[in-house]
Design a protein around this motif. Structure first.
Motif, PDB file in Angstrom:
ATOM      1  N   UNK A  54       0.834  -1.207   0.000  1.00  0.00           N
ATOM      2  CA  UNK A  54       0.000   0.000   0.000  1.00  0.00           C
ATOM      3  C   UNK A  54       0.865   1.252   0.000  1.00  0.00           C
ATOM      4  N   UNK A  55       0.490   2.218  -0.831  1.00  0.00           N
ATOM      5  CA  UNK A  55       1.179   3.510  -0.822  1.00  0.00           C
ATOM      6  C   UNK A  55       0.352   4.518  -1.617  1.00  0.00           C
ATOM      7  N   UNK A  56       0.723   5.788  -1.488  1.00  0.00           N
ATOM      8  CA  UNK A  56       0.059   6.847  -2.228  1.00  0.00           C
ATOM      9  C   UNK A  56       1.044   7.534  -3.163  1.00  0.00           C
ATOM     10  N   UNK A  57       0.584   7.881  -4.357  1.00  0.00           N
ATOM     11  CA  UNK A  57       1.408   8.610  -5.324  1.00  0.00           C
ATOM     12  C   UNK A  57       0.804   9.987  -5.550  1.00  0.00           C
ATOM     13  N   UNK A  58       1.627  11.015  -5.472  1.00  0.00           N
ATOM     14  CA  UNK A  58       1.169  12.378  -5.720  1.00  0.00           C
ATOM     15  C   UNK A  58       1.253  12.673  -7.225  1.00  0.00           C
ATOM     16  N   UNK A  59       0.115  12.937  -7.832  1.00  0.00           N
ATOM     17  CA  UNK A  59       0.043  13.283  -9.247  1.00  0.00           C
ATOM     18  C   UNK A  59       0.094  14.805  -9.362  1.00  0.00           C
ATOM     19  N   UNK A  60       1.116  15.322 -10.011  1.00  0.00           N
ATOM     20  CA  UNK A  60       1.286  16.775 -10.121  1.00  0.00           C
ATOM     21  C   UNK A  60       0.150  17.405 -10.927  1.00  0.00           C
ATOM     22  N   UNK A 144       1.045  -4.314   3.579  1.00  0.00           N
ATOM     23  CA  UNK A 144       2.255  -3.686   4.107  1.00  0.00           C
ATOM     24  C   UNK A 144       2.331  -2.249   3.596  1.00  0.00           C
ATOM     25  N   UNK A 145       2.729  -1.359   4.482  1.00  0.00           N
ATOM     26  CA  UNK A 145       2.856   0.049   4.134  1.00  0.00           C
ATOM     27  C   UNK A 145       4.084   0.649   4.786  1.00  0.00           C
ATOM     28  N   UNK A 146       4.341   1.920   4.501  1.00  0.00           N
ATOM     29  CA  UNK A 146       5.497   2.581   5.097  1.00  0.00           C
ATOM     30  C   UNK A 146       5.110   3.203   6.431  1.00  0.00           C
ATOM     31  N   UNK A 147       6.037   3.997   6.982  1.00  0.00           N
ATOM     32  CA  UNK A 147       5.818   4.552   8.324  1.00  0.00           C
ATOM     33  C   UNK A 147       4.737   5.620   8.361  1.00  0.00           C
ATOM     34  N   UNK A 148       4.218   6.022   7.199  1.00  0.00           N
ATOM     35  CA  UNK A 148       3.148   7.015   7.180  1.00  0.00           C
ATOM     36  C   UNK A 148       1.794   6.451   7.542  1.00  0.00           C
ATOM     37  N   UNK A 149       1.666   5.127   7.634  1.00  0.00           N
ATOM     38  CA  UNK A 149       0.387   4.510   7.944  1.00  0.00           C
ATOM     39  C   UNK A 149       0.350   4.072   9.403  1.00  0.00           C
ATOM     40  N   UNK A 155      -2.648  -4.233   8.926  1.00  0.00           N
ATOM     41  CA  UNK A 155      -1.765  -3.310   8.203  1.00  0.00           C
ATOM     42  C   UNK A 155      -0.443  -3.218   8.957  1.00  0.00           C
ATOM     43  N   UNK A 156       0.617  -3.700   8.324  1.00  0.00           N
ATOM     44  CA  UNK A 156       1.935  -3.704   8.947  1.00  0.00           C
ATOM     45  C   UNK A 156       2.759  -2.522   8.457  1.00  0.00           C
ATOM     46  N   UNK A 157       3.394  -1.836   9.381  1.00  0.00           N
ATOM     47  CA  UNK A 157       4.329  -0.752   9.082  1.00  0.00           C
ATOM     48  C   UNK A 157       5.641  -1.073   9.781  1.00  0.00           C
ATOM     49  N   UNK A 158       6.760  -0.450   9.372  1.00  0.00           N
ATOM     50  CA  UNK A 158       8.052  -0.775   9.997  1.00  0.00           C
ATOM     51  C   UNK A 158       8.147  -0.273  11.424  1.00  0.00           C
ATOM     52  N   UNK A 175       9.819  -6.374   5.401  1.00  0.00           N
ATOM     53  CA  UNK A 175       8.677  -5.563   5.012  1.00  0.00           C
ATOM     54  C   UNK A 175       9.034  -4.675   3.816  1.00  0.00           C
ATOM     55  N   UNK A 176      10.248  -4.133   3.800  1.00  0.00           N
ATOM     56  CA  UNK A 176      10.669  -3.285   2.687  1.00  0.00           C
ATOM     57  C   UNK A 176      10.718  -4.091   1.390  1.00  0.00           C
TER      58      UNK A 176
END
Length: 275
Positions: A54-60, A144-149, A155-158, A175-176
């Motif tokens: 899981x992650x989010x992408x910023x679309x300009x 799995x997600x990064x530390x922002x979640x 939902x696992x984060x580091x 996890x990475x």
């Protein structure tokens, strides 16, 4: 043709692509599909019981008129967010499109249908299962997600980077390895549809239509036309994330993370590369 006519044609075409392909290339996952996705993560990332990265992408985007700082993100440009759950073939499983760029990934996930469905067990996710080769208690299927979640039982984060012992460092490494698939998926997505390499000169509602069309086209290509060479050509390195905590971790999430941490240090869950 006039500009407004062309704009109408592009929008109508993108909407038609989305409506035509969504059911076949972005359907709601079934229980068997979740199991197939988990098998992919086990084989390619050695992370068992994982059903997506899981992650989010910023679309300009160009700054919308009278929008203030709603679309201004922590990377210091204007954007809308594509939140995505990805499998090991870099396909999008579930997406949430169009949130303000100023909103943190965790808050977007919590407010999205994806997040609500996952937290309330409405996605037909398989029941917890014993990890391969383990004699411990069953572990739930997780994303799995990064530390922002925010950490939860599904939902696992580091672990935080300070004071890591060997077990926690190994968990973060494993996890990475699983989470990199969503980063690579966004890299492939942006380089295939190059409209995303520069700010899109459209109103946000029209940007969302373009994103939706490209999402289903991306899945179509990954399903029917992907090649092994392409997978190795594009890699998007992990970037810094908004780490403002949103909500408590909960004791259930802590227990599940410790369960996976113990597994990755056991003979059944470890592999030579992690050392």
């Amino acid at each position: 043709m006039g500009t407004s006519t062309i704009a109408g044609v592009v929008r109508a075409t993108c909407e038609a692509i989305w409506l035509t392909l969504k059911a076949s290339v972005l359907p709601p996952p079934t229980r068997q599909q979740w199991l197939d996705i988990a098998q992919g993560f086990l084989e390619r990332a050695q992370f068992p019981n994982c059903i997506g990265a899981l992650d989010g992408k910023h679309i300009r985007v160009k700054k919308p008129p009278n929008s203030g700082s709603q679309y201004y993100n922590y990377k210091q440009f204007f954007s809308v967010v594509l939140l995505d759950l990805t499998d090991t073939n870099y396909r999008f499983i579930i997406v949430d499109i169009g949130s303000y760029g100023s909103t943190a990934d965790a808050r977007i996930f919590r407010a999205s249908r994806m997040g609500r469905w996952l937290q309330s067990n409405q996605l037909d996710v398989p029941q917890p299962a014993i990890l391969p080769g383990s004699t411990g208690p069953p572990a739930p299927y997780v994303v799995v997600g990064d530390e922002g979640f925010a950490l939860s039982n599904n939902l696992m984060r580091p672990f935080p980077p300070r004071g890591l012992d060997t077990k926690r460092r190994m968990f973060n490494f494993c996890l990475s390895r699983a989470r990199r698939f969503v980063e690579c998926a966004f890299g492939i997505f942006s380089h295939k549809w190059r409209v995303f390499l520069s700010p899109i000169q459209l109103a946000p509602q029209n940007v969302n239509v373009v994103i939706k069309a490209c999402v289903v086209l991306h899945n179509y290509i990954r399903t029917y036309e992907s090649t092994p060479d392409e997978d190795s050509q594009v890699y998007t390195p992990p970037s810094a994330r908004d780490t403002v905590p949103l909500g408590g971790t909960g004791s259930a999430g802590l227990r599940v993370r410790e369960l996976f941490s113990d597994y990755f240090m056991s003979p059944s869950g470890s592999f030579p590369l992690q050392q």
